[in-house]
Design a protein around this motif. Structure first.
Motif, short mmCIF file in Angstrom:
data_model
loop_
_atom_site.label_atom_id
_atom_site.label_comp_id
_atom_site.label_asym_id
_atom_site.label_seq_id
_atom_site.Cartn_x
_atom_site.Cartn_y
_atom_site.Cartn_z
N ALA A 148 -0.96 -0.62 8.52
CA ALA A 148 -1.44 -1.13 7.24
C ALA A 148 -1.71 0.05 6.32
O ALA A 148 -1.80 1.20 6.78
CB ALA A 148 -2.70 -1.96 7.43
N VAL A 149 -1.89 -0.26 5.06
CA VAL A 149 -2.21 0.76 4.06
C VAL A 149 -3.46 0.30 3.32
O VAL A 149 -3.59 -0.89 2.99
CB VAL A 149 -1.04 0.96 3.07
N VAL A 150 -4.38 1.23 3.08
CA VAL A 150 -5.52 0.96 2.22
C VAL A 150 -5.28 1.75 0.93
O VAL A 150 -5.10 2.96 0.96
CB VAL A 150 -6.85 1.38 2.86
N THR A 151 -5.23 1.03 -0.16
CA THR A 151 -5.03 1.67 -1.45
C THR A 151 -5.84 0.93 -2.51
O THR A 151 -5.84 -0.30 -2.53
CB THR A 151 -3.52 1.72 -1.82
N GLY A 152 -6.54 1.67 -3.34
CA GLY A 152 -7.32 1.06 -4.40
C GLY A 152 -8.35 0.07 -3.89
O GLY A 152 -8.59 -0.95 -4.55
N GLY A 153 -8.92 0.31 -2.72
CA GLY A 153 -9.92 -0.59 -2.16
C GLY A 153 -9.34 -1.90 -1.64
O GLY A 153 -10.07 -2.86 -1.45
N ARG A 154 -8.02 -1.92 -1.41
CA ARG A 154 -7.37 -3.13 -0.91
C ARG A 154 -6.54 -2.81 0.32
O ARG A 154 -5.95 -1.74 0.42
CB ARG A 154 -6.44 -3.71 -1.99
N LEU A 155 -6.48 -3.76 1.24
CA LEU A 155 -5.63 -3.65 2.42
C LEU A 155 -4.27 -4.23 2.06
O LEU A 155 -4.17 -5.40 1.68
CB LEU A 155 -6.25 -4.41 3.59
N THR A 156 -3.22 -3.41 2.17
CA THR A 156 -1.88 -3.86 1.79
C THR A 156 -0.90 -3.50 2.90
O THR A 156 -1.22 -2.74 3.82
CB THR A 156 -1.42 -3.19 0.48
N ASP A 157 0.28 -4.03 2.77
CA ASP A 157 1.40 -3.68 3.64
C ASP A 157 1.04 -3.78 5.13
O ASP A 157 1.37 -2.90 5.92
CB ASP A 157 1.91 -2.28 3.30
N VAL A 158 0.36 -4.86 5.51
CA VAL A 158 0.04 -5.09 6.93
C VAL A 158 1.32 -5.53 7.62
O VAL A 158 1.92 -6.54 7.24
CB VAL A 158 -1.07 -6.16 7.09
#
Length: 174
Positions: A148-158
């Protein structure tokens, strides 16, 4: 921030070593989260040496040495999100409600134990993630782990990654 989520490695009981693909993902991650059931301290040593940062807990199959080195529950703020890691969350039925009540201060809870990949969001917003197992698929078609990726306070690309079988199936000979 790139995350690698894994659990239930069970070495050397279920496999002799971690899959190469998983180790490459460890090397590429900014943070590795392991949700317990290591079984041997050598695997913990390996990930401590390879991972840029390791967050981990012990599981129900981990003995006194691992329990002395790891907590039952781990928490960390990563990229503005509040993460927690625990090995076991109980039965699937009612999991979201139970986890939200037990961990009201988290944004994401990583867990293991079942060897079954899981990705759900509780009504209050808690994201629950189980990466499955990279070495013991049990009743699942594949061994797995998550990134996963954490970017801008959001969890993305899980993403759920399916590992190739350790022992490829050979065609029957005539």
């Amino acid at each position: 921030m790139r995350l690698l989520l894994t659990s239930d490695t069970h070495l050397p009981k279920r496999a002799k070593r971690l899959p190469d693909e998983l180790l490459a993902a460890v090397d590429a991650a900014d943070v590795v989260l392991h949700a317990g059931d290591w079984v041997d301290a050598a695997t913990l040593d390996l990930l401590e040496a390879r991972a840029a940062r390791l967050l981990a807990v012990y599981g129900n199959n981990d003995g006194p040495e691992l329990r002395a080195r790891l907590p039952e529950v781990a928490r960390a703020r990563l990229g503005g999100l509040r993460f927690g890691i625990v090995h076991e969350t109980g039965p699937a039925q009612g999991r979201e409600r139970r986890c939200e009540e037990r961990f009201p201060d988290l944004d994401v809870l990583v867990f293991g134990h079942s060897h079954i990949p899981w990705d759900s969001t509780a009504p209050g917003g808690l994201r629950l993630l189980n990466p499955g197992s990279p070495t013991d698929r049990r009743r699942q078609p594949h061994c797995t782990y998550l990134t996963a990726v954490v970017t801008g306070g959001r969890l993305t690309d899980v993403r759920l990654h399916r590992l190739p079988p350790r022992h490829p199936v050979r065609p029957a000979t005539p």
